[in-house]
Design a protein around this motif. Structure first.
Motif, PDB file in Angstrom:
ATOM      1  N   LEU A 267      52.175  86.221  37.996  1.00 20.43           N
ATOM      2  CA  LEU A 267      53.287  86.805  38.755  1.00 20.43           C
ATOM      3  C   LEU A 267      54.629  86.519  38.085  1.00 20.43           C
ATOM      4  O   LEU A 267      55.515  87.379  38.047  1.00 20.43           O
ATOM      5  N   GLN A 268      54.786  85.322  37.545  1.00 18.04           N
ATOM      6  CA  GLN A 268      56.019  85.004  36.823  1.00 18.04           C
ATOM      7  C   GLN A 268      56.183  85.901  35.609  1.00 18.04           C
ATOM      8  O   GLN A 268      57.288  86.351  35.305  1.00 18.04           O
ATOM      9  N   SER A 269      55.103  86.183  34.932  1.00 14.52           N
ATOM     10  CA  SER A 269      55.148  87.063  33.766  1.00 14.52           C
ATOM     11  C   SER A 269      55.588  88.469  34.163  1.00 14.52           C
ATOM     12  O   SER A 269      56.431  89.081  33.483  1.00 14.52           O
TER      13      SER A 269
ATOM     14  N   ARG B  39      47.050  94.857  40.051  1.00 14.65           N
ATOM     15  CA  ARG B  39      45.676  94.964  40.564  1.00 14.65           C
ATOM     16  C   ARG B  39      44.828  93.786  40.082  1.00 14.65           C
ATOM     17  O   ARG B  39      43.991  93.258  40.817  1.00 14.65           O
ATOM     18  N   ARG B  40      45.052  93.389  38.843  1.00 14.81           N
ATOM     19  CA  ARG B  40      44.326  92.235  38.308  1.00 14.81           C
ATOM     20  C   ARG B  40      44.711  90.976  39.086  1.00 14.81           C
ATOM     21  O   ARG B  40      43.844  90.168  39.460  1.00 14.81           O
ATOM     22  N   ILE B  41      45.999  90.805  39.352  1.00 16.39           N
ATOM     23  CA  ILE B  41      46.466  89.650  40.120  1.00 16.39           C
ATOM     24  C   ILE B  41      45.895  89.696  41.534  1.00 16.39           C
ATOM     25  O   ILE B  41      45.457  88.664  42.072  1.00 16.39           O
ATOM     26  N   GLU B  42      45.892  90.878  42.127  1.00 12.08           N
ATOM     27  CA  GLU B  42      45.318  91.041  43.467  1.00 12.08           C
ATOM     28  C   GLU B  42      43.853  90.602  43.475  1.00 12.08           C
ATOM     29  O   GLU B  42      43.398  89.911  44.409  1.00 12.08           O
TER      30      GLU B  42
ATOM     31  N   ASP C 147      56.612 101.940  32.029  1.00 14.59           N
ATOM     32  CA  ASP C 147      55.483 101.011  32.002  1.00 14.59           C
ATOM     33  C   ASP C 147      54.807 100.880  33.360  1.00 14.59           C
ATOM     34  O   ASP C 147      54.069  99.925  33.606  1.00 14.59           O
ATOM     35  N   LYS C 148      55.049 101.839  34.244  1.00 16.06           N
ATOM     36  CA  LYS C 148      54.549 101.752  35.616  1.00 16.06           C
ATOM     37  C   LYS C 148      53.030 101.547  35.657  1.00 16.06           C
ATOM     38  O   LYS C 148      52.534 100.688  36.402  1.00 16.06           O
ATOM     39  N   ALA C 149      52.290 102.296  34.880  1.00 20.73           N
ATOM     40  CA  ALA C 149      50.829 102.167  34.882  1.00 20.73           C
ATOM     41  C   ALA C 149      50.401 100.761  34.469  1.00 20.73           C
ATOM     42  O   ALA C 149      49.483 100.179  35.063  1.00 20.73           O
ATOM     43  N   ALA C 150      51.064 100.205  33.478  1.00 26.36           N
ATOM     44  CA  ALA C 150      50.730  98.850  33.024  1.00 26.36           C
ATOM     45  C   ALA C 150      51.064  97.821  34.106  1.00 26.36           C
ATOM     46  O   ALA C 150      50.287  96.884  34.333  1.00 26.36           O
TER      47      ALA C 150
END
Length: 118
Positions: free
Chosen positions: A74-76, A41-44, A32-35
């Motif tokens: 981040l917790q997710s 990136r979305r969090i960033e 699941d690395k890409a996910a």
């Protein structure tokens, strides 16, 4: 001194375990690395948005709402990584030997403890 540089010694002092050893082979999250990278990136982007909000003098409660959203995201990610670690690394180690399994459980417990304290 920057905020990041000032925070680094404090976070290092909080650690109660040695630095993790290098681990060879594929990790539990490999499939699941890409996910994971997409989520990070979305969090960033969300964090950069919070910085812009502060720079633009946005109402503090609106900023706190966004900080809460980033924290939940981040917790997710953290929980998903814990699940991947348990399903892959811990299970594989337990199949290898009781001692290896116990060591991985101890390692996971320490990591979960750090997550809970954060």
């Amino acid at each position: 001194m920057t905020e990041t540089a000032a925070a680094a010694p404090e976070s290092a002092a909080v650690r109660d375990d040695p630095a993790p050893a290098e681990h060879d082979g594929p990790h539990g999250y490999a499939s699941d690395k890409a996910a994971y990278l997409k989520r990070m990136r979305r969090i960033e982007g969300q964090v950069r948005g919070i910085a812009r909000m502060i720079d633009d003098d946005v109402y503090c409660i609106d900023i706190l709402t966004q900080v809460s959203a980033v924290t939940k995201a981040l917790q997710s990610v953290s929980l998903a990584l814990v699940e991947d670690h348990l399903n892959h690394c811990v299970v594989d180690a337990a199949r290898e030997s009781d001692e290896a399994g116990a060591a991985k459980v101890k390692e996971a417990t320490a990591a979960i403890g750090r997550l809970v304290r954060s």
